[in-house]
Scaffold this motif. Structure first.
Motif, mmCIF file in Angstrom:
data_model
loop_
_atom_site.group_PDB
_atom_site.id
_atom_site.type_symbol
_atom_site.label_atom_id
_atom_site.label_comp_id
_atom_site.label_asym_id
_atom_site.label_seq_id
_atom_site.Cartn_x
_atom_site.Cartn_y
_atom_site.Cartn_z
ATOM 1 N N TYR A 209 121.364 -10.003 75.835
ATOM 2 C CA TYR A 209 120.018 -10.422 76.215
ATOM 3 C C TYR A 209 119.679 -11.787 75.607
ATOM 4 O O TYR A 209 120.074 -12.087 74.476
ATOM 5 N N ILE A 210 118.961 -12.583 76.347
ATOM 6 C CA ILE A 210 118.673 -13.969 75.966
ATOM 7 C C ILE A 210 118.051 -14.088 74.566
ATOM 8 O O ILE A 210 118.392 -14.988 73.803
ATOM 9 N N ASP A 211 117.147 -13.172 74.194
ATOM 10 C CA ASP A 211 116.515 -13.261 72.864
ATOM 11 C C ASP A 211 117.555 -13.153 71.750
ATOM 12 O O ASP A 211 117.448 -13.818 70.711
ATOM 13 N N ASP A 212 118.562 -12.292 71.958
ATOM 14 C CA ASP A 212 119.621 -12.146 70.950
ATOM 15 C C ASP A 212 120.465 -13.414 70.867
ATOM 16 O O ASP A 212 120.867 -13.841 69.780
ATOM 17 N N ILE A 213 120.741 -14.017 72.021
ATOM 18 C CA ILE A 213 121.497 -15.272 72.042
ATOM 19 C C ILE A 213 120.730 -16.372 71.297
ATOM 20 O O ILE A 213 121.299 -17.126 70.506
ATOM 21 N N TYR B 107 121.871 -12.665 79.923
ATOM 22 C CA TYR B 107 120.967 -12.300 81.028
ATOM 23 C C TYR B 107 119.537 -12.248 80.513
ATOM 24 O O TYR B 107 119.293 -12.195 79.303
ATOM 25 N N GLY B 108 118.596 -12.236 81.446
ATOM 26 C CA GLY B 108 117.187 -12.103 81.090
ATOM 27 C C GLY B 108 116.307 -12.910 82.027
ATOM 28 O O GLY B 108 116.794 -13.534 82.974
ATOM 29 N N PRO B 109 114.981 -12.895 81.776
ATOM 30 C CA PRO B 109 114.057 -13.683 82.597
ATOM 31 C C PRO B 109 114.493 -15.151 82.636
ATOM 32 O O PRO B 109 115.020 -15.670 81.659
ATOM 33 N N TRP B 110 114.268 -15.804 83.773
ATOM 34 C CA TRP B 110 114.658 -17.205 83.992
ATOM 35 C C TRP B 110 116.168 -17.400 83.946
ATOM 36 O O TRP B 110 116.648 -18.503 83.721
ATOM 37 N N GLN C 176 119.383 -1.466 79.022
ATOM 38 C CA GLN C 176 118.219 -0.809 79.637
ATOM 39 C C GLN C 176 116.927 -1.590 79.322
ATOM 40 O O GLN C 176 116.137 -1.916 80.207
ATOM 41 N N THR C 177 116.733 -1.902 78.034
ATOM 42 C CA THR C 177 115.523 -2.622 77.594
ATOM 43 C C THR C 177 115.480 -4.029 78.164
ATOM 44 O O THR C 177 114.447 -4.500 78.650
ATOM 45 N N GLY C 178 116.626 -4.720 78.114
ATOM 46 C CA GLY C 178 116.687 -6.096 78.591
ATOM 47 C C GLY C 178 116.442 -6.197 80.090
ATOM 48 O O GLY C 178 115.711 -7.080 80.560
ATOM 49 N N LEU C 179 117.034 -5.278 80.852
ATOM 50 C CA LEU C 179 116.845 -5.303 82.305
ATOM 51 C C LEU C 179 115.410 -4.967 82.686
ATOM 52 O O LEU C 179 114.880 -5.490 83.665
ATOM 53 N N LYS C 180 114.774 -4.102 81.896
ATOM 54 C CA LYS C 180 113.377 -3.764 82.151
ATOM 55 C C LYS C 180 112.518 -5.037 82.053
ATOM 56 O O LYS C 180 111.654 -5.295 82.892
ATOM 57 N N LYS C 181 112.805 -5.851 81.036
ATOM 58 C CA LYS C 181 112.063 -7.110 80.860
ATOM 59 C C LYS C 181 112.382 -8.082 81.999
ATOM 60 O O LYS C 181 111.505 -8.781 82.499
ATOM 61 N N TYR D 250 111.059 -10.702 87.196
ATOM 62 C CA TYR D 250 111.492 -10.980 88.568
ATOM 63 C C TYR D 250 110.396 -10.644 89.566
ATOM 64 O O TYR D 250 110.078 -11.426 90.466
ATOM 65 N N LEU D 251 109.807 -9.443 89.409
ATOM 66 C CA LEU D 251 108.778 -8.987 90.354
ATOM 67 C C LEU D 251 107.523 -9.859 90.260
ATOM 68 O O LEU D 251 106.885 -10.152 91.264
ATOM 69 N N SER D 252 107.196 -10.315 89.040
ATOM 70 C CA SER D 252 106.000 -11.164 88.915
ATOM 71 C C SER D 252 106.267 -12.563 89.473
ATOM 72 O O SER D 252 105.368 -13.221 89.982
#
Length: 261
Positions: free
Chosen positions: A144-148, A104-107, A239-244, A249-251
């Motif tokens: 989170y995508i960065d970890d992947i 999961y993550g942005p994009w 928590q951290t990943g969803l915050k990002k 998403y909002l932007s």
């Protein structure tokens, strides 16, 4: 690195041929080109945690059985692992399959729960929270995508050279498969609670039985193998990943007052 695929468990029931086309025929096309190349490349490709199917022993380890897929998507990824074995055996291609756990993550993919939950919570729509048999909790090992990405690079960095050339094997070649997960399954209801806090909106929850569409009740990765081989160590909690993700998403879409298509 081959990451192209038709992903998602549920859509496989609507359009099975797209999964066979991308995940099986597509992989074979890539391997055919690679086996004929001179020199042959080493290949890292995306498998999936879904290959563990109906397994109940947790956490899922690479040594566990993977012969009881719960969806066509899982079956095509399992087929990919068998095809990788064949091309490794016949042509000496160096192949590493990565079993991703709920990335999961942005994009990210709009068909995944965390993504459409965010959209529907903002729109004031009811969101379905699945429960498994006997009111069991549905949980996912969200990664989170960065970890992947770190795991993908680690696999590439430690991939050994293929041993064939021009379609002829010269000796045994590396064949690996690794779990890339976060090792901490989170109940979907907790995911919703985190999103509520981040979006500052109360979700309308409707509890729904887990449908027979190939979704499994839980996923949980044992990552000791990837840790040992290339130092894989996820560092982003949900928590951290969803915050990002929510910030992105909002932007990107706004707060959902207008249509977020």
């Amino acid at each position: 690195m081959h990451l192209a695929a038709q992903a998602g468990v549920r859509y496989a029931m609507e359009n099975p041929s797209s999964y066979v086309h991308s995940n099986i025929a597509g992989l074979v096309s890539v391997l055919e080109v690679c086996k004929s190349a001179n020199p042959q490349p080493a290949i890292v490709w995306a498998s999936s945690s879904s290959v563990y199917g109906l397994n109940t022993k947790v956490p899922f380890s690479e040594k566990d059985r993977t012969d009881q897929p719960a969806s066509l998507y899982a079956a095509t990824k399992k087929a990919g692992e068998e095809i990788a074995h064949t091309y490794n055996h016949i042509y000496g291609l160096s192949l590493t399959g990565l079993r991703f756990f709920t990335v999961y993550g942005p994009w990210g993919r709009p068909d995944m729960a965390y993504f459409f939950f965010t959209r529907d919570i903002l729109k004031g729509k009811s969101i379905p929270i699945f429960e498994s048999a006997n009111h069991g909790t549905v949980a996912r090992d969200f990664t989170y995508i960065d970890d992947i990405v770190k795991g993908c690079l680690g696999a590439l960095d430690t991939a050994e050279k293929s041993t064939g050339s021009g379609g002829k094997k010269k000796g045994p070649a590396q064949l690996r498969v690794f779990n890339l997960g976060n090792t901490s399954p989170v109940p979907v209801s907790d995911l919703v609670s985190i999103l509520e806090r981040l979006l500052k909106v109360k979700a309308k929850r409707s509890i729904v039985k887990l449908p027979r569409n190939g979704d499994v009740p839980f996923t949980h990765a044992n990552i000791s193998s990837a840790q040992r081989e290339f130092g894989y160590k996820p560092t982003t909690d949900l928590q951290t990943g969803l915050k990002k993700f929510v910030r992105w998403y909002l932007s990107y879409y706004g707060s959902g007052k207008k249509s977020a298509q």
